[in-house]
Design a protein around this motif. Sequence first.
Motif, PDB file in Angstrom:
ATOM      1  N   ARG A   1       0.826  -1.208   0.000  1.00  0.00           N
ATOM      2  CA  ARG A   1       0.000   0.000   0.000  1.00  0.00           C
ATOM      3  C   ARG A   1       0.859   1.257   0.000  1.00  0.00           C
ATOM      4  N   PRO A   2       0.530   2.255  -0.807  1.00  0.00           N
ATOM      5  CA  PRO A   2       1.258   3.523  -0.724  1.00  0.00           C
ATOM      6  C   PRO A   2       1.028   4.165   0.645  1.00  0.00           C
ATOM      7  N   GLY A   3       2.125   4.680   1.229  1.00  0.00           N
ATOM      8  CA  GLY A   3       2.003   5.349   2.516  1.00  0.00           C
ATOM      9  C   GLY A   3       2.041   4.426   3.712  1.00  0.00           C
ATOM     10  N   LYS A   4       2.091   3.107   3.491  1.00  0.00           N
ATOM     11  CA  LYS A   4       2.143   2.167   4.608  1.00  0.00           C
ATOM     12  C   LYS A   4       3.612   1.902   4.949  1.00  0.00           C
TER      13      LYS A   4
ATOM     14  N   GLN B   1      -4.622 -20.979   0.463  1.00  0.00           N
ATOM     15  CA  GLN B   1      -4.324 -19.921   1.422  1.00  0.00           C
ATOM     16  C   GLN B   1      -3.766 -18.717   0.681  1.00  0.00           C
ATOM     17  N   VAL B   2      -4.121 -17.526   1.144  1.00  0.00           N
ATOM     18  CA  VAL B   2      -3.565 -16.286   0.615  1.00  0.00           C
ATOM     19  C   VAL B   2      -2.868 -15.547   1.753  1.00  0.00           C
ATOM     20  N   HIS B   3      -1.898 -14.711   1.386  1.00  0.00           N
ATOM     21  CA  HIS B   3      -1.124 -13.974   2.382  1.00  0.00           C
ATOM     22  C   HIS B   3      -1.097 -12.505   2.006  1.00  0.00           C
ATOM     23  N   SER B   4      -1.481 -11.663   2.949  1.00  0.00           N
ATOM     24  CA  SER B   4      -1.386 -10.228   2.728  1.00  0.00           C
ATOM     25  C   SER B   4       0.061  -9.784   2.894  1.00  0.00           C
ATOM     26  N   ASN B   5       0.406  -8.667   2.259  1.00  0.00           N
ATOM     27  CA  ASN B   5       1.726  -8.072   2.456  1.00  0.00           C
ATOM     28  C   ASN B   5       1.837  -7.402   3.822  1.00  0.00           C
ATOM     29  N   GLU B   6       0.711  -7.232   4.503  1.00  0.00           N
ATOM     30  CA  GLU B   6       0.714  -6.543   5.791  1.00  0.00           C
ATOM     31  C   GLU B   6       0.220  -7.469   6.891  1.00  0.00           C
ATOM     32  N   ALA B   7       0.680  -7.188   8.090  1.00  0.00           N
ATOM     33  CA  ALA B   7       0.241  -7.969   9.247  1.00  0.00           C
ATOM     34  C   ALA B   7      -1.051  -7.378   9.820  1.00  0.00           C
ATOM     35  N   ASP B   8      -1.719  -8.181  10.620  1.00  0.00           N
ATOM     36  CA  ASP B   8      -2.905  -7.735  11.366  1.00  0.00           C
ATOM     37  C   ASP B   8      -4.017  -7.216  10.460  1.00  0.00           C
TER      38      ASP B   8
ATOM     39  N   LEU C   1     -25.396 -15.975  -5.357  1.00  0.00           N
ATOM     40  CA  LEU C   1     -25.822 -17.357  -5.184  1.00  0.00           C
ATOM     41  C   LEU C   1     -26.683 -17.473  -3.933  1.00  0.00           C
ATOM     42  N   PRO C   2     -27.578 -18.476  -3.891  1.00  0.00           N
ATOM     43  CA  PRO C   2     -28.347 -18.697  -2.660  1.00  0.00           C
ATOM     44  C   PRO C   2     -27.424 -18.890  -1.454  1.00  0.00           C
ATOM     45  N   ARG C   3     -26.282 -19.530  -1.690  1.00  0.00           N
ATOM     46  CA  ARG C   3     -25.270 -19.663  -0.639  1.00  0.00           C
ATOM     47  C   ARG C   3     -23.919 -19.801  -1.335  1.00  0.00           C
ATOM     48  N   LEU C   4     -22.889 -19.305  -0.686  1.00  0.00           N
ATOM     49  CA  LEU C   4     -21.522 -19.456  -1.194  1.00  0.00           C
ATOM     50  C   LEU C   4     -20.822 -20.476  -0.302  1.00  0.00           C
ATOM     51  N   PRO C   5     -20.481 -21.645  -0.831  1.00  0.00           N
ATOM     52  CA  PRO C   5     -19.947 -22.715   0.019  1.00  0.00           C
ATOM     53  C   PRO C   5     -18.452 -22.570   0.298  1.00  0.00           C
ATOM     54  N   PHE C   6     -18.007 -21.340   0.577  1.00  0.00           N
ATOM     55  CA  PHE C   6     -16.596 -21.100   0.869  1.00  0.00           C
ATOM     56  C   PHE C   6     -16.486 -20.117   2.028  1.00  0.00           C
ATOM     57  N   SER C   7     -15.378 -20.213   2.780  1.00  0.00           N
ATOM     58  CA  SER C   7     -15.121 -19.283   3.879  1.00  0.00           C
ATOM     59  C   SER C   7     -13.620 -19.047   3.965  1.00  0.00           C
ATOM     60  N   ILE C   8     -13.217 -18.054   4.775  1.00  0.00           N
ATOM     61  CA  ILE C   8     -11.801 -17.742   4.959  1.00  0.00           C
ATOM     62  C   ILE C   8     -11.589 -17.378   6.423  1.00  0.00           C
ATOM     63  N   ASP C   9     -10.468 -17.850   6.995  1.00  0.00           N
ATOM     64  CA  ASP C   9     -10.187 -17.491   8.383  1.00  0.00           C
ATOM     65  C   ASP C   9      -9.193 -16.334   8.428  1.00  0.00           C
ATOM     66  N   GLN C  10      -8.812 -15.922   9.624  1.00  0.00           N
ATOM     67  CA  GLN C  10      -7.974 -14.734   9.766  1.00  0.00           C
ATOM     68  C   GLN C  10      -6.491 -15.017   9.546  1.00  0.00           C
TER      69      GLN C  10
ATOM     70  N   VAL D   1     -11.362 -12.482  -2.717  1.00  0.00           N
ATOM     71  CA  VAL D   1     -10.847 -12.419  -1.350  1.00  0.00           C
ATOM     72  C   VAL D   1     -10.306 -11.010  -1.142  1.00  0.00           C
ATOM     73  N   VAL D   2     -10.690 -10.386  -0.029  1.00  0.00           N
ATOM     74  CA  VAL D   2     -10.250  -9.021   0.260  1.00  0.00           C
ATOM     75  C   VAL D   2      -9.604  -8.982   1.641  1.00  0.00           C
ATOM     76  N   THR D   3      -8.775  -7.956   1.841  1.00  0.00           N
ATOM     77  CA  THR D   3      -8.205  -7.692   3.164  1.00  0.00           C
ATOM     78  C   THR D   3      -8.558  -6.271   3.556  1.00  0.00           C
ATOM     79  N   LYS D   4      -8.863  -6.097   4.834  1.00  0.00           N
ATOM     80  CA  LYS D   4      -9.227  -4.776   5.349  1.00  0.00           C
ATOM     81  C   LYS D   4      -8.417  -4.499   6.612  1.00  0.00           C
ATOM     82  N   ASP D   5      -8.245  -3.208   6.894  1.00  0.00           N
ATOM     83  CA  ASP D   5      -7.611  -2.859   8.158  1.00  0.00           C
ATOM     84  C   ASP D   5      -8.685  -2.732   9.239  1.00  0.00           C
ATOM     85  N   LYS D   6      -8.283  -2.275  10.405  1.00  0.00           N
ATOM     86  CA  LYS D   6      -9.210  -2.263  11.541  1.00  0.00           C
ATOM     87  C   LYS D   6     -10.341  -1.264  11.384  1.00  0.00           C
TER      88      LYS D   6
END
Length: 731
Positions: A113-116, A234-241, A252-261, A283-288
Motif C-alpha cells: 500500500r502507498p504510505g504504509k 491460502q492467501v497472504h497479505s503483504n501486511e500484518a494484522d 448465489l443462494p449460498r456461497l460454500p466457501f469461507s476464509i479465516d484470519q 478475497v479481500v483484506t481490510k484494516d481495523k
Amino acid sequence: GPLKDMNFSIPEGGGGTRLVYQFISEPPAVSFRATGEKDGIIDVVPRTGILYINGSLDWESKTVHRLQVESLDEEGNVVNGPYNITIYVEDINDNPPEFDQIKYTGVVRQNSRPGKPFMRVHAIDHDDPTTPHAQLTYSILHHFPNPYDEMLFQINNVTGEISPSRAGSFYLDPQKQDTFTLVVTVKDMAGMTMNAFTSSADVVITVKESLWKAPSTIRIQENSTQVHPVNISQVHSNEADVIYDIFEKEKLPRLPFSIDQNGVIYVTEPLDREEKDTYVFFVVTKDKVGELVDKPLQIQVIVEDINDNPPVCQQALTVIEVQENEGVGSNIGTLFATDMDEEDTLNSRLQFKIESQVPTVPASNLFYIQQDTGVLQLITHSLNKQVASNYSLKVLVTDAVFQTICDVQIHVIDINDQIPIFEKSDYNSVTVAEDLPVGTTILEIQATDGDEPATGSSYIIYQVKEGDPNNTFIIDTDAETNRGFVKINKALDFEATPEYNLVINATNPEPLVSGVQYNSSSLTLFKVFVKNVDEPPVFHKTVYRGEVSEDTPVNTLVMTVEAYDPEGDASHLLVKGGGVVGWWLVILLQQIVGQCFSNQFSLCAQSKATLVLQLRDVNDNPPRLAMDYPPFFCYPLTGGERALIEATDDDKQWYFSTFTFSLMDDMNTINNWEISKVNATHAYLFPKHTNFEERVYHVPVIINDNGKPPLEGKVNLEVNICKCSSEKSCF
C-alpha cells in the motif's frame, strides 16, 4: 544593583570573560563572597562585586548553576546574605543531528500500500529538545536507481517512517529491480533555516515478490466424503494484522466457501458438479477501520467430475420394426442412452452389450449391438415372422462404474410384397369455387394394401404425380383407414388455371421386395374444374414504396397507387387508403360509378396493398455519448491512464458521419482533463495529473456532428476514480 536573589539566563559557549552583573555594597559591607556551583568558571570579584564567567558554559553538560552570594565587612563577617543567584544556561544550536545507525536495511513487498511504512530511520540531537535546535526533519536526498519521473519511496519528515509512494506501489517489481539505495538526510531547526545542521545515512531496500497473489485455479473433486470445512488454499497479505473476508462475484443462494484470519480458504460443504461446475469469488483484506488493504484477488474454483451418475435409457422401451426379409448385417435401429457426468470424459463413456434375447428362436444370437454406438444389426440370417413376430432384448449399458438395463422391443413385420390398389381408377371430376379457402378437402380417395396392417408395408402415401406443377393440392392419409383426403394447398385462380387433370399414385414407406413393382392399379385419375367468382380488384403492386423527408409539410402528395379488376370491368372501382400510423392518409378515386359509392364501400369486393413510406432523415438530433458504463480510472492514478469514449446520435449514421470532441472551457475542467480524437466516432479522455480523490467526477464534454446544419451536444460525463480489483476493474 543591590544584593538580592536573582536569576540570569546566559547563552552557552562564549569563551573568555563575560561580565554578568555588579552587586553594590551597603556599609558596613566592603566585599563579596560567592559559593556553590561555580565549577571553576563562575565567581564574584570580592572588592567590586562583579559577577563574571571566565570560560564556556555548556548546556549539554549543565543547564543550571546555583550560587550563594553574601556581603562581608572588614573583619570578614557577613553583613547581608547569603542570597540565591541562579544562572540558567541557554542552549544554542551547536550539535548536528546524528543517526543511530550508519546504514539501514529494509524489506518491502511488491504492490504494498502507498504510505504504509515498512521501516523507519531515527536520529538524535543533543540540543535542547524544547527548542527548534533539536527539532528534526527527514527527507530523501538521493534515490539509486531512479528509473521513473517520480520517487518510488517516501519518508515521513517527522517520524522517519519509509513507505512506498503511489508510483512505488504500482511499479516496484523484484523482477525488474530488487535493490534500491536511498540517501536519507536529517536536519535540525525543523529544516527551516539555511544554517541548520544536516546529517545523512544510507538506506538499502530489498524488494521482494508480493505475498498477495491469487492462487492458481483451485480444483475440487465433487461429492467429497471428507469432514468439512476442508482447507483448499491460502492467501497472504503483504501486511500484518489485516482482516480477511470473502466477497461474492455471483449472487448465489449460498456461497460454500469461507476464509479465516490466517487467510486459509475453506470449502464448507461437498460440491456437486452437475449442480454447478465453477465458482468465482473475491478475497479481500481490510484494516481495523474497514479500509481495503490489498487489491481484491479473484479466486476461481473448478468442480471436478467423478463418476457418480449411472447411464439412463432415453426411452423406457425402444421399439424397432424389421421386415422379415431384412438382409444380414443390416442396421435395424439405435438404442440411445445418456449419462449426466461430464461430457467427453471416461465418466460419461457408455458401452452397450446384449444380455438376453427372448425368444431364442431360431437362434439365441440373432442380433448384435455395436459396443460404443448402440447401433443394432442383424448378425446371422433374416427373420421369419412365422417363427417369431416379436423379440425382447435386454441391453446392458455401462460406464466405468455403473450399469443400467435398457429394454428393446423388435417387431418383425411382413415383407412388402403387395402394392396399394385404388378402389377406383377414375374419380371423375369435381367443381370448386376459386375462392375456396386453403385447407378445404375437395375429395376423399381410397386404396387398399394386402400387407400386414399397421406397418410400413401397408401404410399408404398418396401423391399427385401429374397435373399439378405448382403443388396446388395436397393429400393427407388417415393412418388407421388409409383413406386419402385431397385438400387445397394453394389459392385457386380461375383466370390462371380453370381446370386440373390430376394423376394420383399410392405407395408405401417400406421398400417393395425384389420382383414386385408399382403398376397402374396404384394410379387413379381426377379432374378439378375451377368456378369463376366475382373477384376483388387487384393492385398493380402488392407493395408500394415511397420516400419523403421527415420534415415534409402536411398535405404534400406522396405517390399515386392504381388497381384493376381481374374480370376486366373497371367501371366499379374505388381505391382508398389508410394506415395504422395516424398521421398520413392517401385517397385516390379512379372512377366512382354504379353502386360502389363510399357510403356503400362495405358491399364491394375488396383487396389491400401495402404502402411503405421511407422517411429520409434530417439532422435534427444532437450527438450524445454511446456508452453502457461510465469510464473509470484505478485509484491511485499513476500517470498515463486514458479512457475511450464513443459518440452517436439518433439521426441516420451515414458512412461519412463524424464527430468532433472538446471540453467545456472552464478552469476546473481545463486544469484536470484533456480530450483527444481517435477516429470519426471515438476519443480518448486523459487525466492531466494523478492527484485525484477516490470519488465520481463530472466532466463536461461537447460533441459536434457534421450534419447540415451541424448540431452540438453537451454531456456531463461521469468518471469514476475507484479502487480496483486485481483484474483492473472497478471494485
